[in-house]
Design a protein around this motif. Structure first.
Motif, mmCIF file in Angstrom:
data_model
loop_
_atom_site.group_PDB
_atom_site.id
_atom_site.type_symbol
_atom_site.label_atom_id
_atom_site.label_comp_id
_atom_site.label_asym_id
_atom_site.label_seq_id
_atom_site.Cartn_x
_atom_site.Cartn_y
_atom_site.Cartn_z
ATOM 1 N N LEU A 122 45.966 43.194 80.392
ATOM 2 C CA LEU A 122 44.908 42.756 79.480
ATOM 3 C C LEU A 122 44.922 41.237 79.306
ATOM 4 O O LEU A 122 43.879 40.578 79.418
ATOM 5 C CB LEU A 122 45.091 43.446 78.117
ATOM 6 N N LEU A 123 46.083 40.686 79.049
ATOM 7 C CA LEU A 123 46.171 39.250 78.815
ATOM 8 C C LEU A 123 45.886 38.448 80.082
ATOM 9 O O LEU A 123 45.229 37.406 80.034
ATOM 10 C CB LEU A 123 47.542 38.896 78.239
ATOM 11 N N GLY A 124 46.367 38.942 81.214
ATOM 12 C CA GLY A 124 46.086 38.266 82.476
ATOM 13 C C GLY A 124 44.597 38.218 82.781
ATOM 14 O O GLY A 124 44.075 37.193 83.230
ATOM 15 N N ARG A 125 43.908 39.316 82.507
ATOM 16 C CA ARG A 125 42.458 39.364 82.750
ATOM 17 C C ARG A 125 41.693 38.448 81.797
ATOM 18 O O ARG A 125 40.550 38.102 82.074
ATOM 19 C CB ARG A 125 41.942 40.790 82.592
ATOM 20 N N ASN A 126 42.327 38.102 80.688
ATOM 21 C CA ASN A 126 41.672 37.246 79.696
ATOM 22 C C ASN A 126 42.273 35.849 79.671
ATOM 23 O O ASN A 126 42.208 35.151 78.665
ATOM 24 C CB ASN A 126 41.729 37.921 78.320
ATOM 25 N N ASP A 127 42.863 35.455 80.801
ATOM 26 C CA ASP A 127 43.368 34.101 81.041
ATOM 27 C C ASP A 127 44.468 33.647 80.094
ATOM 28 O O ASP A 127 44.678 32.456 79.919
ATOM 29 C CB ASP A 127 42.215 33.084 81.027
ATOM 30 N N ASP A 128 45.188 34.593 79.497
ATOM 31 C CA ASP A 128 46.374 34.246 78.715
ATOM 32 C C ASP A 128 47.579 34.502 79.620
ATOM 33 O O ASP A 128 48.280 35.511 79.501
ATOM 34 C CB ASP A 128 46.450 35.075 77.434
ATOM 35 N N ILE A 129 47.790 33.586 80.549
ATOM 36 C CA ILE A 129 48.819 33.782 81.579
ATOM 37 C C ILE A 129 50.215 33.774 80.961
ATOM 38 O O ILE A 129 51.071 34.577 81.355
ATOM 39 C CB ILE A 129 48.687 32.712 82.691
ATOM 40 N N GLU A 130 50.467 32.897 79.998
ATOM 41 C CA GLU A 130 51.781 32.884 79.355
ATOM 42 C C GLU A 130 52.050 34.200 78.640
ATOM 43 O O GLU A 130 53.144 34.751 78.723
ATOM 44 C CB GLU A 130 51.910 31.700 78.391
ATOM 45 N N GLY A 131 51.050 34.709 77.928
ATOM 46 C CA GLY A 131 51.193 36.001 77.256
ATOM 47 C C GLY A 131 51.396 37.126 78.248
ATOM 48 O O GLY A 131 52.198 38.037 78.025
#
Length: 180
Positions: free
Chosen positions: A71-80
């Protein structure tokens, strides 16, 4: 007496544990996270997955961490996403740990953090999941060949060929043939 019931209802409206069955049930929290993710509610899904993770349930916490990484990767929160994948990878869960390690390797590779990518792919390769291991071998070979390290790339591709995985072995064999 009516005032008592109104006050009790109002208190319950502000207490999440009385409204939300997922507050104490990791299975329900995980399912809610999936539903909210499918509906595009990123923050709601994040919160629900976090509830499942916080439960430390041996099945649902790693599953939620893995799904949170996606979910976070798809929403550009790479650190998360990396943090969630690390949590799932370190869980030792037979299904979620290897695939989270592989995905973590992808994120490290995109950032140019090649040592970390190699280490993450290695975790996936050493797992008991033959499908994930075979693909991790191919990804490791791709990474190493891109770093002009044909000897190590050849070894990674050869392991993928020997894995017998129908698609990964085919791609690895093709890449082996392309190496200098």
């Amino acid at each position: 007496m009516k005032a008592f019931w109104r006050a009790r209802a109002a208190a319950q409206d502000h207490d999440p544990s009385t409204r939300d069955p997922s507050a104490h049930d990791p299975s329900a929290a995980f399912s809610l996270g999936q539903t909210l993710s499918e509906q595009g509610d990123v923050e709601g899904a994040r919160s629900a997955y976090q509830q499942a993770i916080d439960s430390k349930d041996p099945e649902y916490a790693p599953a939620a961490a893995f799904q949170l990484g996606i979910l976070l990767g798809r929403n550009d929160d790479i650190e998360g996403a990396k943090e969630a994948y690390r949590l799932a990878a370190n869980s030792g869960h037979p299904k979620h740990s290897p695939v989270a390690a592989r995905n973590l390797g992808h994120l490290y590779k995109r950032e140019g953090r090649y040592r970390q990518a190699v280490a993450a792919y290695q975790i996936a390769i050493e797992s008991d999941d033959p499908d994930v291991a075979a693909w991790a071998m191919v990804h490791l070979g791709n990474l190493l060949s891109g770093l002009v390290n044909p000897g190590d790339a050849r070894a990674a591709y050869q392991m993928a060929v020997e894995s017998g995985h129908p698609e990964a072995a085919r791609q690895a064999a093709k890449r082996l043939a392309d190496l200098p």
